[in-house]
Design an enzyme around this catalytic site. Structure first.
Site, PDB file in Angstrom:
ATOM      1  N   ASP A  37      46.647  44.982  30.262  1.00  0.00           N
ATOM      2  CA  ASP A  37      46.568  43.795  31.112  1.00  0.00           C
ATOM      3  C   ASP A  37      47.887  43.679  31.865  1.00  0.00           C
ATOM      4  O   ASP A  37      48.940  44.014  31.322  1.00  0.00           O
ATOM      5  CB  ASP A  37      46.311  42.529  30.296  1.00  0.00           C
ATOM      6  N   ASN A  95      49.378  47.198  35.535  1.00  0.00           N
ATOM      7  CA  ASN A  95      48.235  47.083  36.424  1.00  0.00           C
ATOM      8  C   ASN A  95      47.221  48.163  36.059  1.00  0.00           C
ATOM      9  O   ASN A  95      47.558  49.349  36.018  1.00  0.00           O
ATOM     10  CB  ASN A  95      48.689  47.242  37.879  1.00  0.00           C
ATOM     11  N   ASP A 110      36.415  44.713  32.077  1.00  0.00           N
ATOM     12  CA  ASP A 110      36.072  43.295  32.263  1.00  0.00           C
ATOM     13  C   ASP A 110      37.085  42.658  33.212  1.00  0.00           C
ATOM     14  O   ASP A 110      37.874  41.791  32.814  1.00  0.00           O
ATOM     15  CB  ASP A 110      36.056  42.569  30.915  1.00  0.00           C
ATOM     16  N   CYS A 114      31.920  39.549  37.286  1.00  0.00           N
ATOM     17  CA  CYS A 114      31.759  38.093  37.181  1.00  0.00           C
ATOM     18  C   CYS A 114      31.687  37.413  38.548  1.00  0.00           C
ATOM     19  O   CYS A 114      31.875  36.202  38.646  1.00  0.00           O
ATOM     20  CB  CYS A 114      32.892  37.489  36.355  1.00  0.00           C
TER      21      CYS A 114
END
Length: 416
Positions: A264, A292, A319, A359
């Site tokens: 992350d 990144n 995700d 998403c």
């Protein structure tokens, strides 16, 4: 014969409710509202029968004067009216208590063991412009519509009556508020809160920074998927990309993954995921890296022209945050999705699994899968789809309101 005396007829006083301003719709604009969609855009409005204050309750009728419902009005928003009910209602504490209890019943039915979840999901629960998240005994409120924001005290009173929480706070820093003419507003509404809150998800504990973390603190919409994806990771080397607080990674480690590496770009998120791993006794099976994800993937798949990438992972989980929040930027988002999938597929062993999510409401499931298959073609990999995922049931989907369905995901086995 004596005549009976006449009794005086009692005077009946009819209590008249104050009339509501009426929003009349143009011909052809009523069908979507009758089907259940609560948004009425400015272009759909024929006229108002009388002036209405922004945030006021109005009644909505079609061009033939047939009642369609009542809702909250805002002349400054692209959404002129947010319909709340098909009949006339009074927006008092009792109204909000009834709606919130109905929403809570849905969660108890479909997530019976959960103690942290989304209580109210705006349009999904017929409370357009209101989100309420529950983190154990702490509640977080978001009001993204003017009419809801003006009734925040009624909502808080209803929440106190239903939950008796330790604290209720607001995280009103979403971009949507600007379209309603609302400024940011963050802070505690009732009670006290110091430091992070430890919550339980599927038997794992997570440290959540509710006051300063992403969204309202955690991505609750993946709660059911954490366990489902974990079942695919037993005995494998797992890469959890965009890991945030370690939701997928820690569930995989508990389910029996040999090792989980979490990536992350947020140093705070990586630090929290490391603490979460330790708190759950999973630190030895987990490693973390602040970087990144695109840069990491590029470095791992960089080879000379005569060389081949050596796959390292049995399972890769993607995700990412939404790559687009408008239709105008969808082409750029699709290029980003293709790149990340192309590089991930080069790093998965034959027989391994890719679990991937999108998403963004503006990228539908068909388009998302097309991008994945295009990346697989370029990577010369053949995929077998083994699972399809959606948002957890505390984020209900109303098919007549397409905006309520945004999270989609797939798991693919790499055949070769």
């Amino acid at each position: 014969m004596a005549t009976k005396p006449r009794l005086a007829t009692p005077t009946v006083y009819k209590i008249m409710e104050p009339s509501l301003p009426t929003v009349l719709l143009r011909p052809g604009e009523a069908d979507r509202i009758v089907a259940g969609h609560p948004w009425i855009y400015g272009g759909s409005v024929l006229r108002l029968t009388q002036p209405a204050e922004d945030g006021a309750l109005v009644q909505v009728k079609d061009h033939r004067q047939r009642l369609l419902g009542v809702g909250l009005y805002n002349s400054k928003s692209k959404i002129s009216v947010r319909v709340l009910a098909p009949d006339r209602v009074t927006l008092n504490e009792a109204f909000f208590e009834e709606r919130i209890r109905a929403a809570l019943a849905v969660r108890k039915k479909h997530l019976p063991g959960a103690s942290s979840f989304r209580v109210v999901n705006a349009e999904s629960d017929f409370l357009s412009g209101l989100v309420v998240d529950k983190y154990e005994d702490v509640l977080v409120v978001q009001t993204s519509a003017l009419g809801m924001d003006q009734r925040k005290s009624l909502i808080v009173d209803a929440l106190q009556k239903i939950f008796s929480p330790r604290c209720i706070l607001e995280r009103n820093d979403t971009a949507y508020r600007k379209f309603e003419g609302l400024a940011d507003a963050n802070g505690i509404l009732i009670g006290e809160l110091t430091g992070p809150v430890t919550i339980n998800l599927n038997g794992l504990s997570f440290e959540v920074d509710i006051l300063g973390g992403h969204k309202t603190g955690l991505y609750l919409d993946q709660q059911a998927n954490y366990q489902a994806v974990a079942e695919l990771t037993k005995g494998g080397q797992v890469l959890d990309c965009f890991s945030f607080l370690g939701g997928f990674g820690l569930h995989a480690a508990r389910a029996g993954a040999a090792h989980v590496h979490m990536l992350d770009q947020s140093a705070d998120a990586i630090a929290a995921s490391s603490r979460n791993a330790a708190a759950n006794g999973l630190a030895e099976k987990c490693s973390t890296e602040t970087i990144n994800v695109f840069d990491w993937m590029k470095a791992q798949t960089a080879v000379q022209p005569h060389e081949k990438v050596v796959p390292k992972f049995d399972v890769i989980i993607l995700d990412p945050p939404s790559f687009t929040r408008s239709r105008a930027t969808v082409p750029d988002a699709l290029r980003g999705y293709k790149e990340i999938h192309l590089r991930a597929l080069k790093l998965i062993k034959a027989g391994g699994t890719l679990a991937t999510f999108c998403c963004s409401h503006h990228v539908d499931a068909v388009t998302f899968q097309d991008v994945i298959l295009s990346a697989a073609y370029d990577a010369r990999r053949i995929l077998r789809r083994v699972a399809t995922y959606s948002q957890s049931p505390d984020h209900p989907i109303i098919p007549s309101i397409p905006e309520t369905e945004y999270l989609k995901g797939f798991a693919y086995e790499v055949v070769r």
